[in-house]
Design a protein around this motif. Sequence first.
Motif, short mmCIF file in Angstrom:
data_model
loop_
_atom_site.label_atom_id
_atom_site.label_comp_id
_atom_site.label_asym_id
_atom_site.label_seq_id
_atom_site.Cartn_x
_atom_site.Cartn_y
_atom_site.Cartn_z
N CYS A 56 81.80 101.27 75.60
CA CYS A 56 82.72 101.42 74.45
C CYS A 56 83.92 101.37 74.85
CB CYS A 56 82.35 102.93 73.85
SG CYS A 56 83.50 103.21 72.49
N ASN A 58 86.60 102.33 73.49
CA ASN A 58 87.56 103.30 72.82
C ASN A 58 87.57 104.34 74.13
OD1 ASN A 58 89.39 104.64 71.02
ND2 ASN A 58 87.63 105.88 70.47
N CYS A 59 86.40 104.77 74.48
CA CYS A 59 86.15 106.01 75.60
C CYS A 59 85.41 105.62 76.55
CB CYS A 59 85.48 107.09 74.73
SG CYS A 59 83.70 106.57 74.43
N HIS A 75 77.54 110.24 70.48
CA HIS A 75 78.67 109.35 70.92
C HIS A 75 79.81 109.25 69.93
CE1 HIS A 75 80.87 105.24 70.96
NE2 HIS A 75 81.15 105.58 72.02
N CYS A 79 83.40 110.30 70.59
CA CYS A 79 84.22 108.91 70.62
C CYS A 79 85.75 109.09 69.61
CB CYS A 79 83.79 107.45 70.10
SG CYS A 79 84.52 106.25 70.59
#
Length: 262
Positions: A56, A58-59, A75, A79
């Motif tokens: 991911c 973003n995270c 998630h 997230c």
Amino acid sequence: MHIRQTVYQFIYDVIELIWPSNHCLLCRGLIPATDLLLGVGLCQHCRHDLAAYNCCPNCATFIHCNATPEQLALHHRFCHSSQVQGIDAFIALAPYAGQMRQNLLQLKYHGQRRLAKPLGREIARAWQYTGWLADVIIPVPLHAEKMKQRGYNQCDLLAKACGEILNLPVLPNALQRVRATDVQNKLNAEERKSNVEAAFACEESIEQLAGKNVILLDDIITTGSTMSACAIALQSARPAAIYGLAVAGKLLKTNSFEEFAD
Ligand SMILES: [Zn+2]
Ligand SMILES: [Zn+2]
């Protein structure tokens, strides 16, 4: 660097030159000599296995393509509550589990510097796969005291190998760790954040970062708090974008995120 460490490094380099590592970083299977010449660190089979995960942006969580709706919901919740300040996007090579976890422990705590080259080259390939553009690589620094104990910063070694493949300059002194921090693995997300807050400083004269795309390189991304603290310290140099690149990111499991040392 301590003279003994310099001698060790030289010996490792010579051994690596004469007798390069020929085992896959994950399954320990043999890698064909033709691939070794290209600096490949993973066999075809393991590369195929890793392709089943999505990291991911973003995270930096690794999500398997067969993840259940419950896992995806977990998630999603995590997230959206974990926006990492200062980082435009993350990418890592593999989930922090199994043999990759062992590799990083060996590299970090057991002096296995020879692992840095194949790992650094493989994270360069993970980066290339994103299609994102970068101008420079900055490794996450160690505090001077820890550097003295360990004799090397594993992120510097990874950055060097990664920079060779990406043909990018590495600036190992752009950031300094100005405050010693506790080991992160016993801390929760909030504690991790305050532990590394203001722990980093940017070199005053680093004008060459203005308008540039920076890769911040660490061995592991957990909550992203270390990367975020580095990115905040770099803001004064006015880079165009800061990306987080690492060997490993956390693995999304059935009911919780795998915990590990940052
Ligand atoms: Zn393999
Ligand atoms: Zn995410």
